[in-house]
Motif scaffolding. Structure first.
Motif, PDB file in Angstrom:
ATOM      1  N   ILE A   1      -0.237  50.421 -15.061  1.00  0.00           N
ATOM      2  CA  ILE A   1      -0.559  49.578 -15.897  1.00  0.00           C
ATOM      3  C   ILE A   1      -2.039  49.106 -15.629  1.00  0.00           C
ATOM      4  CG2 ILE A   1      -0.413  47.505 -17.332  1.00  0.00           C
ATOM      5  CD1 ILE A   1       2.764  48.237 -17.605  1.00  0.00           C
ATOM      6  N   SER A   2      -2.000  48.560 -14.299  1.00  0.00           N
ATOM      7  CA  SER A   2      -3.358  48.154 -13.825  1.00  0.00           C
ATOM      8  C   SER A   2      -4.421  49.276 -13.938  1.00  0.00           C
ATOM      9  CB  SER A   2      -2.861  47.787 -12.435  1.00  0.00           C
ATOM     10  OG  SER A   2      -4.255  47.274 -11.720  1.00  0.00           O
ATOM     11  N   SER A   3      -4.166  50.440 -13.540  1.00  0.00           N
ATOM     12  CA  SER A   3      -5.017  51.615 -13.353  1.00  0.00           C
ATOM     13  C   SER A   3      -5.485  51.680 -14.907  1.00  0.00           C
ATOM     14  CB  SER A   3      -4.502  53.181 -12.966  1.00  0.00           C
ATOM     15  OG  SER A   3      -4.304  52.799 -11.631  1.00  0.00           O
ATOM     16  N   GLN A   4      -4.611  51.897 -15.740  1.00  0.00           N
ATOM     17  CA  GLN A   4      -5.177  51.910 -17.373  1.00  0.00           C
ATOM     18  C   GLN A   4      -5.848  50.804 -17.710  1.00  0.00           C
ATOM     19  OE1 GLN A   4      -0.803  52.335 -18.988  1.00  0.00           O
ATOM     20  NE2 GLN A   4      -1.866  53.999 -19.925  1.00  0.00           N
ATOM     21  N   CYS A   5      -5.391  49.465 -17.358  1.00  0.00           N
ATOM     22  CA  CYS A   5      -6.426  48.754 -17.695  1.00  0.00           C
ATOM     23  C   CYS A   5      -7.978  48.781 -17.290  1.00  0.00           C
ATOM     24  CB  CYS A   5      -5.960  47.365 -17.202  1.00  0.00           C
ATOM     25  SG  CYS A   5      -4.623  46.609 -18.126  1.00  0.00           S
ATOM     26  N   GLN A   6      -7.899  49.207 -15.927  1.00  0.00           N
ATOM     27  CA  GLN A   6      -9.154  49.222 -15.245  1.00  0.00           C
ATOM     28  C   GLN A   6     -10.131  50.557 -16.049  1.00  0.00           C
ATOM     29  OE1 GLN A   6      -8.870  49.604 -11.029  1.00  0.00           O
ATOM     30  NE2 GLN A   6      -7.657  48.063 -10.895  1.00  0.00           N
ATOM     31  N   GLN A   7      -9.417  51.572 -16.397  1.00  0.00           N
ATOM     32  CA  GLN A   7     -10.136  52.803 -17.128  1.00  0.00           C
ATOM     33  C   GLN A   7     -10.528  52.194 -18.455  1.00  0.00           C
ATOM     34  OE1 GLN A   7      -6.993  55.821 -17.345  1.00  0.00           O
ATOM     35  NE2 GLN A   7      -6.857  55.810 -14.908  1.00  0.00           N
ATOM     36  N   MET A   8     -10.005  51.405 -18.911  1.00  0.00           N
ATOM     37  CA  MET A   8     -10.520  50.685 -20.158  1.00  0.00           C
ATOM     38  C   MET A   8     -11.570  49.683 -20.436  1.00  0.00           C
ATOM     39  SD  MET A   8      -7.069  50.616 -22.541  1.00  0.00           S
ATOM     40  CE  MET A   8      -5.848  49.903 -21.555  1.00  0.00           C
ATOM     41  N   GLY A   9     -11.856  49.234 -18.789  1.00  0.00           N
ATOM     42  CA  GLY A   9     -12.919  48.061 -18.679  1.00  0.00           C
ATOM     43  C   GLY A   9     -12.155  46.678 -18.699  1.00  0.00           C
TER      44      GLY A   9
END
Length: 259
Positions: free
Chosen positions: A145-153
């Motif tokens: 989830i953390s990685s997904q958030c980072q990918q979305m800015g």
């Protein structure tokens, strides 16, 4: 290190405690019977208390209305709530309405992979971030989830109760630093003690930002998942750990006054 290793000279100079709320000032999710009297004892000793919580602006405002504290930083550094009811936005958000829509969209994108996620009950009272219950998410789930958030800015953090989707660079230490400079300029870094129990408190444990940090014993649950750990750890967990710290502070304060 154990709290007993805390240098007495450091203790004698403490004038403000910046404290997390859930898991630090609570006991099994509630305030205990001696919680307010402890805050009053600190107030009498001239030690200010700032709440630094991941909870919403709405919840922070309610706490400010009833507790003898000197302010509250809510939403992991997103806002500062003054004792007089004034509210300062600490994150740069030009359009709050659009910001909320973008946060909700990010949550629904994450929910495609984790359909069981539930929006937190206090989310409706938030301004700067979006929260969902941590429940039984595994370490791998949290990382994904953390990685997904980072990918979305977005940036991401979590505590013992909630996960937070938030603006980049919004964290407790950044918010606390801004509040100290703007509203408590008479204090230096050696007069501020930070205390918490969860990964969303990690920024306050960074020794480059705050040199005197304490974790209540339940922080040990996360010690392999955090880059920065508190310098000192109490023997007891949750509010009992906070009380352990306060007892030491007040004992030192009395000793100084008797000299």
């Amino acid at each position: 290190m154990s709290l007993l290793n805390l240098n007495q000279a450091d203790l004698s100079d403490i004038r403000l405690i910046a404290s997390d709320v859930d898991g630090t000032l609570t006991l099994n999710g509630k305030f205990s019977s001696d919680f307010i009297s402890t805050l009053l004892d600190l107030q009498s000793a001239g030690i200010k208390v700032l709440l630094v919580t991941g909870r919403s602006a709405g919840w922070g405002s309610a706490l400010m209305n009833y507790l003898p504290v000197d302010g509250a930083i809510a939403e992991n550094g997103g806002l500062f709530l003054h004792p007089n009811g004034q509210q300062d936005l600490l994150s740069s958000i030009p359009n709050i309405s659009r910001h909320r829509i973008l946060l909700e969209n990010a949550f629904h994108y994450i929910k495609q992979k984790f359909p069981h996620l539930q929006t937190s009950t206090d989310n409706q009272f938030r301004i700067t971030d979006w929260t969902f219950d941590v429940n039984d998410l595994s370490t791998d789930d949290i990382q994904a989830i953390s990685s997904q958030c980072q990918q979305m800015g977005w940036s991401f953090t979590y505590s013992n109760v909630q996960c937070h989707i938030k603006p980049p660079h919004q964290d407790k230490a950044t918010g606390l630093d801004a509040v100290l400079k703007n509203h408590f300029p008479e204090l230096n870094s050696q007069q501020v003690l930070t205390i918490g129990d969860s990964p969303n408190d990690e920024a306050m444990f960074d020794p480059a930002k705050f040199s005197i940090s304490v974790g209540v014993a339940n922080i040990r649950h996360y010690q392999n998942k955090m880059l920065h750990l508190p310098k000192y750890i109490t023997h007891a967990s949750e509010f009992a750990g906070f009380l352990e710290l306060v007892t030491l502070l007040l004992k030192n304060s009395v000793a100084d006054d008797s000299m």
